[in-house]
Design an enzyme around this catalytic site. Structure first.
Site, PDB file in Angstrom:
ATOM      1  N   ASP A   1     -51.239  68.893 -38.439  1.00 27.19           N
ATOM      2  CA  ASP A   1     -50.450  69.090 -39.650  1.00 27.19           C
ATOM      3  C   ASP A   1     -50.704  67.985 -40.665  1.00 27.19           C
ATOM      4  OD1 ASP A   1     -48.590  70.329 -41.286  1.00 27.19           O
ATOM      5  OD2 ASP A   1     -46.885  69.292 -40.407  1.00 27.19           O
TER       6      ASP A   1
ATOM      7  N   HIS B   1     -58.356  70.062 -45.862  1.00 22.07           N
ATOM      8  CA  HIS B   1     -58.826  70.828 -44.711  1.00 22.07           C
ATOM      9  C   HIS B   1     -60.233  70.395 -44.309  1.00 22.07           C
ATOM     10  CE1 HIS B   1     -55.317  73.345 -44.799  1.00 22.07           C
ATOM     11  NE2 HIS B   1     -55.560  73.749 -46.030  1.00 22.07           N
TER      12      HIS B   1
ATOM     13  N   LEU C   1     -64.548  69.696 -20.528  1.00 23.34           N
ATOM     14  CA  LEU C   1     -63.362  69.857 -21.361  1.00 23.34           C
ATOM     15  C   LEU C   1     -63.234  71.292 -21.841  1.00 23.34           C
ATOM     16  CD1 LEU C   1     -60.956  68.703 -22.985  1.00 23.34           C
ATOM     17  CD2 LEU C   1     -62.590  68.156 -24.813  1.00 23.34           C
TER      18      LEU C   1
END
Length: 248
Positions: A18, A35, A129
């Protein structure tokens, strides 16, 4: 993670990324620049999780509510998701990472869908991962889909309504087969889940960081892990004193 397991390190970390727009607005820039800068933070988060030997990392990339944003911003975000996957996929594949998307695919454009599908197929058998990307994801809709799936099975006579339990619901969520997050990190100082993994986060530890997502760093990740290690996870029970656990 099971109750009373070693609490020092989480197996599954989820991040609500966020603050991109606020980062850009605070610098007099258009939101898209936030972004774009946030993509660099994604790389840092993935590297930090890999280096810490976290098993699962879930990134909240685009919520089902984000469609309310201006059309050009939504288009730019989708473009960034596709570009990021195309640019990083081969590197992450060589590092034995696995990619998976959760969320509703309906409504997503062919470019981002193609990128996500390619990543999932190429890395399907990797064992390092596990990076889960939440795109067009909303937890309430996810739970509703699971309930509808169970209802269809009950109507078809394959299960009895009385048989429906938590495990059945869990098994029909987008995250079926993925352990619940031990730790959820949210940046930007906001302190809410925003319709993210609400079923799965019943016993997650929540850490809220003041930094905006483009500012997220290895140090930010380490700070969240350190806070997690200080927590006592009881899962509704009582942590036994060390002497009781050892029998001394």
């Amino acid at each position: 993670m099971t109750p009373y397991a070693d609490p020092a390190k989480p197996d599954h970390v989820a991040i609500i990324m966020d603050g991109n727009g606020r980062w850009a607005s605070g610098r007099g820039l258009k939101r898209i620049f936030g972004h774009r800068k946030g993509v660099e933070a994604v790389r840092r988060a993935v590297d930090a999780a890999r280096d810490a030997r976290i098993k699962h990392l879930t990134l909240f990339a685009f919520s089902s509510e984000n469609w309310k944003r201006p059309e050009d911003e939504v288009s730019d975000i989708m473009e960034l998701i596709a570009i990021f996957i195309h640019r990083e996929l081969q590197t992450y594949h060589r590092q034995n990472m696995r990619f998976q998307m959760i969320g509703e695919r309906a409504g997503l454009g062919p470019k981002v869908l193609g990128a996500l599908a390619t990543a999932e197929e190429l890395t399907r058998n990797n064992t390092g991962l596990h990076v889960v990307v939440a795109v067009n994801y909303g937890s309430r809709a996810e739970i509703a889909r699971a309930a509808a799936a169970l209802a269809r099975e009950a109507v078809a006579g394959r299960i009895s309504p009385d048989e429906i339990d938590e495990a059945m619901i869990t098994g029909r969520l987008d995250t079926a087969g993925i352990p619940d997050p031990d730790l959820i990190i949210r940046t930007s100082g906001e302190q809410r889940l925003s319709n993210f993994l609400m079923w799965q986060s019943a016993y997650s530890e929540l850490v809220f960081l003041p930094c905006l997502w483009p500012e997220f760093s290895q140090e930010s990740f380490d700070e969240a892990l350190a806070e997690y290690a200080r927590r006592s996870r009881r899962f509704g029970g009582v942590v036994q004193p060390a002497a009781a656990l050892t029998g001394s």
